[in-house]
Design an enzyme around this catalytic site. Structure first.
Site, PDB file in Angstrom:
ATOM      1  N   HIS A 161       0.817  -1.211   0.000  1.00 48.99           N
ATOM      2  CA  HIS A 161       0.000   0.000   0.000  1.00 48.99           C
ATOM      3  C   HIS A 161       0.856   1.268   0.000  1.00 48.99           C
ATOM      4  O   HIS A 161       1.904   1.348   0.626  1.00 48.99           O
ATOM      5  CB  HIS A 161      -1.025  -0.003   1.135  1.00 48.99           C
ATOM      6  CG  HIS A 161      -0.486   0.141   2.524  1.00 48.99           C
ATOM      7  ND1 HIS A 161      -0.278   1.355   3.124  1.00 48.99           N
ATOM      8  CD2 HIS A 161      -0.159  -0.785   3.457  1.00 48.99           C
ATOM      9  CE1 HIS A 161       0.143   1.181   4.365  1.00 48.99           C
ATOM     10  NE2 HIS A 161       0.239  -0.114   4.587  1.00 48.99           N
ATOM     11  N   ASP A 172       5.848   2.308   6.605  1.00 48.80           N
ATOM     12  CA  ASP A 172       4.617   1.533   6.498  1.00 48.80           C
ATOM     13  C   ASP A 172       3.709   2.257   5.518  1.00 48.80           C
ATOM     14  O   ASP A 172       3.067   3.236   5.883  1.00 48.80           O
ATOM     15  CB  ASP A 172       3.965   1.419   7.878  1.00 48.80           C
ATOM     16  CG  ASP A 172       2.587   0.782   7.866  1.00 48.80           C
ATOM     17  OD1 ASP A 172       2.220   0.187   6.844  1.00 48.80           O
ATOM     18  OD2 ASP A 172       1.878   0.884   8.884  1.00 48.80           O
ATOM     19  N   GLU A 204      -5.225   1.612   2.268  1.00 45.56           N
ATOM     20  CA  GLU A 204      -5.119   0.452   3.157  1.00 45.56           C
ATOM     21  C   GLU A 204      -5.352   0.853   4.601  1.00 45.56           C
ATOM     22  O   GLU A 204      -5.979   0.113   5.375  1.00 45.56           O
ATOM     23  CB  GLU A 204      -3.737  -0.200   2.994  1.00 45.56           C
ATOM     24  CG  GLU A 204      -3.573  -1.523   3.743  1.00 45.56           C
ATOM     25  CD  GLU A 204      -3.031  -1.387   5.156  1.00 45.56           C
ATOM     26  OE1 GLU A 204      -2.940  -2.417   5.850  1.00 45.56           O
ATOM     27  OE2 GLU A 204      -2.697  -0.248   5.578  1.00 45.56           O
ATOM     28  N   GLU A 205      -4.840   2.023   4.977  1.00 42.63           N
ATOM     29  CA  GLU A 205      -4.895   2.451   6.373  1.00 42.63           C
ATOM     30  C   GLU A 205      -6.316   2.775   6.848  1.00 42.63           C
ATOM     31  O   GLU A 205      -6.550   2.913   8.042  1.00 42.63           O
ATOM     32  CB  GLU A 205      -3.999   3.675   6.584  1.00 42.63           C
ATOM     33  CG  GLU A 205      -2.507   3.424   6.365  1.00 42.63           C
ATOM     34  CD  GLU A 205      -1.869   2.577   7.456  1.00 42.63           C
ATOM     35  OE1 GLU A 205      -2.595   2.141   8.370  1.00 42.63           O
ATOM     36  OE2 GLU A 205      -0.653   2.343   7.386  1.00 42.63           O
ATOM     37  N   HIS A 215       3.703   3.486  12.967  1.00 38.99           N
ATOM     38  CA  HIS A 215       2.738   4.591  13.008  1.00 38.99           C
ATOM     39  C   HIS A 215       3.259   5.782  13.810  1.00 38.99           C
ATOM     40  O   HIS A 215       2.499   6.489  14.484  1.00 38.99           O
ATOM     41  CB  HIS A 215       1.377   4.123  13.533  1.00 38.99           C
ATOM     42  CG  HIS A 215       0.579   3.403  12.488  1.00 38.99           C
ATOM     43  ND1 HIS A 215      -0.789   3.250  12.551  1.00 38.99           N
ATOM     44  CD2 HIS A 215       0.960   2.797  11.330  1.00 38.99           C
ATOM     45  CE1 HIS A 215      -1.210   2.586  11.490  1.00 38.99           C
ATOM     46  NE2 HIS A 215      -0.159   2.296  10.736  1.00 38.99           N
TER      47      HIS A 215
END
Length: 346
Positions: free
Chosen positions: A64, A174, A206-207, A311
């Site tokens: 992603h 990420d 995606e998140e 994150h």
């Protein structure tokens, strides 16, 4: 290709979920030389196709492109910008961050809150709530309102850093590290024969709900798919068997097809690629979750890059893990048999 430089460019780019388009030109420039076809689907996912010698079956890779971020929700009477989160932002990490408010033009700001000198002893013991933070761009309300609107995106401003022992740190590793893994894989596949067409997909959103993986797998209808993401690695206060610098983590559990898992492990052993096993008893929290149940179902695997401080704006990974993940996928694809019927039986 300089993979560390590519990761730096991707990390320092801005693409919060639903606002990834600013990275498209960079990705196309980097991926076009190692792809046979480049296209964008209706949802906005970028698909890089590498043709196989037969083209009968389709292998999908998914990483992603989006990152977590912030969104403007109000401008108070003194010009301070109030905000909310997009995706799983750890609000404890936000005070004192430099940010960019993406309005009519980009504005540099800082996230402020009440100074510790003015807090009660009780409040000193608590994490600052997001409702008590604000972005200060140095302008009065009237000036801010000319440039900033409710719903505008805010991103943390962070430079990519090289640490010791091939470790690197930055925001949005990420899953921009996973995008780099796809680049490694496609470049490796240029050196070898492989039977099947490969679709490397930079998925969106995606998140906020694995949306890009849902739509792209529905359209591509892959015969095999492997999602590439990050996973929590051992760190101070984090008890995990998976460690940064010890190779990619291969997922195992109900979200993962056992034949794909076995194939990845066998290839890692065959080519002396360091690997780790990640037990996944339930939801993997990745694009693999959506791909597995697309249409009639897709035999799906998951390769994850060990990551510390997920994150946050100082996510930390190891370049060797990233490159080895790409090599693992390339060898797996190159070693798939010409006929897949029966190969993927449970």
């Amino acid at each position: 290709m300089d993979y560390k430089d590519l990761l730096k460019k991707l990390s320092e780019s801005y693409g919060v979920s639903g606002h990834e388009r600013g990275i498209y030109d960079l990705l196309k420039k980097e991926f076009e030389p190692i792809s046979d076809e480049v296209k964008e689907d209706n949802f906005g996912n970028l698909i890089f196709k590498k043709k196989g010698t037969k083209g009968k079956y389709k292998v999908m890779l998914a990483a992603h492109l989006d990152e977590i971020g912030l969104m403007v929700k109000d401008i108070d009477e003194k010009g301070f910008i109030k905000f909310t989160t997009v995706g799983g932002v750890d609000q404890r990490t936000l005070p004192s961050q430099e940010v960019i408010v993406h309005g009519k033009k980009d504005l540099l700001g800082v996230i402020g809150s009440k100074p510790p000198h003015l807090l009660s002893s009780e409040d000193m013991e608590k994490a600052i709530k997001i409702d008590d933070m604000y972005v200060d761009v140095g302008l009065q309300k009237e000036e801010v309102e000319k440039l900033v609107s409710i719903g505008d995106i805010i991103t943390v401003k962070r430079e990519f850093k090289e640490l010791l022992n091939e470790n690197v740190s930055g925001k949005a590793l990420d899953d921009r590290a996973g995008v780099v893994v796809m680049a490694v894989c496609l470049e490796e596949l240029k050196k070898v024969y492989h039977y099947h067409d490969v679709y490397a997909v930079a998925t969106l959103q995606e998140e906020v709900g694995v949306r890009g993986a849902t739509t792209s797998s529905y359209n591509i209808e892959p015969d095999i798919a492997i999602a590439i993401d990050v996973t929590h690695a051992k760190a101070r206060g984090v008890s995990r068997d998976i460690e940064v610098g010890k190779g990619p983590a291969i997922g195992k559990g109900p979200n993962i097809h056992p034949a794909v898992y076995k194939g990845l492990v066998d290839i890692a052993k065959k080519y002396n690629i360091n690997y780790q096993i990640e037990p996944l008893p339930g939801h993997s929290g990745t694009d693999a979750w959506a791909i597995q149940v697309s249409k009639k179902g897709v035999p799906t695997g998951l390769v994850s890059i060990p990551l510390k401080y997920m994150h946050t704006s100082v996510e930390t990974a190891n370049m060797k893990d990233i490159i080895e993940s790409g090599r693992l996928l390339a060898h797996y694809i190159a070693n798939l048999p010409e006929e897949l019927e029966g190969h993927l039986c449970y």
